[in-house]
Design a protein around this motif. Structure first.
Motif, PDB file in Angstrom:
ATOM      1  N   MET A 161       1.048  -1.489   0.038  1.00 41.35           N
ATOM      2  CA  MET A 161      -0.168   0.075   0.123  1.00 41.35           C
ATOM      3  C   MET A 161       0.928   0.612  -0.462  1.00 41.35           C
ATOM      4  O   MET A 161       0.792   2.520   0.856  1.00 41.35           O
ATOM      5  N   GLY A 162       1.891   0.669  -0.717  1.00 43.73           N
ATOM      6  CA  GLY A 162       2.965   2.138  -1.181  1.00 43.73           C
ATOM      7  C   GLY A 162       4.456   1.419   0.106  1.00 43.73           C
ATOM      8  O   GLY A 162       5.083   2.620   0.010  1.00 43.73           O
ATOM      9  N   ASN A 163       4.179   1.055   1.090  1.00 42.43           N
ATOM     10  CA  ASN A 163       4.563  -0.025   1.875  1.00 42.43           C
ATOM     11  C   ASN A 163       5.031  -1.716   2.149  1.00 42.43           C
ATOM     12  O   ASN A 163       3.398  -1.654   1.965  1.00 42.43           O
ATOM     13  N   PRO A 164       5.769  -2.000   2.072  1.00 44.80           N
ATOM     14  CA  PRO A 164       5.318  -3.929   2.322  1.00 44.80           C
ATOM     15  C   PRO A 164       4.530  -3.944   3.460  1.00 44.80           C
ATOM     16  O   PRO A 164       5.226  -3.660   4.743  1.00 44.80           O
ATOM     17  N   HIS A 165       3.250  -5.154   2.783  1.00 47.39           N
ATOM     18  CA  HIS A 165       2.858  -5.777   4.511  1.00 47.39           C
ATOM     19  C   HIS A 165       2.409  -7.738   3.901  1.00 47.39           C
ATOM     20  O   HIS A 165       3.029  -8.037   1.979  1.00 47.39           O
ATOM     21  N   ALA A 166       3.836  -8.299   4.748  1.00 48.54           N
ATOM     22  CA  ALA A 166       2.795  -9.295   4.765  1.00 48.54           C
ATOM     23  C   ALA A 166       1.432 -10.099   5.873  1.00 48.54           C
ATOM     24  O   ALA A 166       1.537  -9.655   6.746  1.00 48.54           O
ATOM     25  N   VAL A 167       0.646 -10.733   4.838  1.00 45.01           N
ATOM     26  CA  VAL A 167      -0.776 -10.780   5.696  1.00 45.01           C
ATOM     27  C   VAL A 167      -0.762 -12.243   5.883  1.00 45.01           C
ATOM     28  O   VAL A 167      -0.759 -12.437   4.692  1.00 45.01           O
ATOM     29  N   ILE A 168      -1.325 -12.527   7.129  1.00 46.96           N
ATOM     30  CA  ILE A 168      -1.919 -13.871   7.613  1.00 46.96           C
ATOM     31  C   ILE A 168      -3.243 -14.400   8.393  1.00 46.96           C
ATOM     32  O   ILE A 168      -3.432 -13.297   9.473  1.00 46.96           O
ATOM     33  N   PHE A 169      -3.800 -15.006   7.351  1.00 52.34           N
ATOM     34  CA  PHE A 169      -4.924 -14.988   8.125  1.00 52.34           C
ATOM     35  C   PHE A 169      -4.900 -16.734   9.244  1.00 52.34           C
ATOM     36  O   PHE A 169      -4.314 -17.549   8.802  1.00 52.34           O
ATOM     37  N   THR A 170      -5.299 -16.335  10.273  1.00 46.80           N
ATOM     38  CA  THR A 170      -4.828 -17.067  11.362  1.00 46.80           C
ATOM     39  C   THR A 170      -5.997 -16.763  12.817  1.00 46.80           C
ATOM     40  O   THR A 170      -6.282 -15.926  12.513  1.00 46.80           O
ATOM     41  N   HIS A 171      -6.797 -17.818  13.393  1.00 50.06           N
ATOM     42  CA  HIS A 171      -6.697 -18.145  14.671  1.00 50.06           C
ATOM     43  C   HIS A 171      -6.080 -17.650  16.097  1.00 50.06           C
ATOM     44  O   HIS A 171      -5.184 -17.797  15.740  1.00 50.06           O
ATOM     45  N   GLY A 172      -6.730 -17.055  17.424  1.00 47.02           N
ATOM     46  CA  GLY A 172      -6.335 -16.811  18.483  1.00 47.02           C
ATOM     47  C   GLY A 172      -4.843 -16.050  18.147  1.00 47.02           C
ATOM     48  O   GLY A 172      -3.770 -16.384  18.759  1.00 47.02           O
ATOM     49  N   ILE A 173      -5.377 -14.983  17.874  1.00 46.38           N
ATOM     50  CA  ILE A 173      -4.559 -13.790  17.381  1.00 46.38           C
ATOM     51  C   ILE A 173      -3.822 -13.243  18.643  1.00 46.38           C
ATOM     52  O   ILE A 173      -2.766 -12.310  18.764  1.00 46.38           O
ATOM     53  N   GLY A 238     -10.711 -15.022  -0.515  1.00 41.41           N
ATOM     54  CA  GLY A 238     -12.233 -15.158  -0.636  1.00 41.41           C
ATOM     55  C   GLY A 238     -12.830 -14.588   1.239  1.00 41.41           C
ATOM     56  O   GLY A 238     -13.684 -15.668   1.720  1.00 41.41           O
ATOM     57  N   ASN A 239     -12.266 -14.758   1.827  1.00 37.29           N
ATOM     58  CA  ASN A 239     -12.470 -14.347   3.641  1.00 37.29           C
ATOM     59  C   ASN A 239     -13.628 -13.636   3.626  1.00 37.29           C
ATOM     60  O   ASN A 239     -14.100 -12.881   4.469  1.00 37.29           O
TER      61      ASN A 239
END
Length: 280
Positions: A161-173, A238-239
């Protein structure tokens, strides 16, 4: 040096007016002033500067993390920039353009009783190509790809989004050890310019919960660009739907990835905490 402490969804920065004169050594100043024991205490330093081209932008924002590194953009920080310039009389317009290292972004200021309460930011188009994030990988994108970190395989979606991101979908954050695992993602060889990492829990198709490890700052209460990246990643995997509420430790942000324009719009609050003079 006079400063203003501001926060948006708990993402707090020290703001300094550099419209008349530059601030010397902003990298060193960011490290000193951000220290929560010996400085003012913040996630970083943001300077409000004249634009490079007044015909294209109204103001320029420079953003430095708490470790002194300069970042391309900060979604929560730019909302506070909009509030700062309006509330301090630098503009009387409710639509302003802010120059950043990630490009020029358009802000709509929502004003109540002469003060900015919330801000909608046109964050532009998400970038998914590996070289644009950047990610050291080939292919058209990096969506839901496996990545081994600390002996565990995580499915990662990389978004800029103009800077880097690593997105992880998980439970119990809530139970994740972010101080332990966050740096492993930030400094992973896959991300040549390091990365911000979002751990996201899907509540339903209109609601997400998120914790973030920010590049150069550690875990913060919120990250606006991270919320946008998470919303985009949620659609791609698809989340979630294209319009979602992202709840962070510091509060909620409303994110919409518009199908017609491919732009991401973020709306959230901006708050002035206090003003002071830094003597360090």
């Amino acid at each position: 040096m006079k400063f203003t402490k501001m926060q948006a969804a708990g993402n707090d920065y020290v703001y300094m007016d550099a419209l008349q004169a530059p601030i010397p050594d902003p990298e060193g100043l960011a490290r000193r002033i951000s220290d929560r024991h010996f400085g003012v205490g913040s996630d970083g330093l943001i300077l409000i500067c004249p634009p490079s081209d007044p015909g294209k932008a109204d103001f320029r924002m420079r953003m430095f993390n708490a470790d002194g590194s300069e970042a391309e953009m900060c979604g929560n920080g730019i909302r506070c920039v909009g509030k700062y310039v309006y509330d301090n009389g630098h503009t009387d317009r409710e639509r302003v353009r802010i120059e950043t290292l990630a490009g020029i972004l358009a802000l709509r200021l929502h004003v109540s009783d002469g003060k900015v309460e919330t801000v909608t930011v046109d964050m532009g188009e998400p970038r998914l190509a590996p070289e644009a994030v950047p990610v050291s990988d080939s292919g058209a994108d990096f969506i839901n790809r496996p990545l081994r970190v600390q002996g565990r395989v995580w499915n990662v979606t990389a978004v800029s989004m103009g800077n880097p991101h690593a997105v992880i979908f998980t439970h119990g954050i809530d139970k994740l050890d972010l101080p332990g695992i966050g740096p492993q993602f930030e400094h992973h060889p896959l991300f040549p310019r390091r990365t911000n990492t979002e751990f996201v829990e899907v509540v339903d198709r209109r609601n997400l919960r998120m914790r973030v490890w920010e590049r150069g700052a550690g875990e913060t209460l919120a990250c606006g660009t991270g919320a946008c990246a998470s919303a985009v990643a949620a659609v791609l995997t698809g989340n979630a739907d294209r319009k979602v509420r992202v709840e962070l430790l510091g509060g909620g942000l409303d994110i919409e990835w518009d199908a017609a324009t491919n732009h991401v719009f973020m709306t959230g609050g901006a708050v002035t905490v206090f003003t002071g003079e830094y003597l360090g």
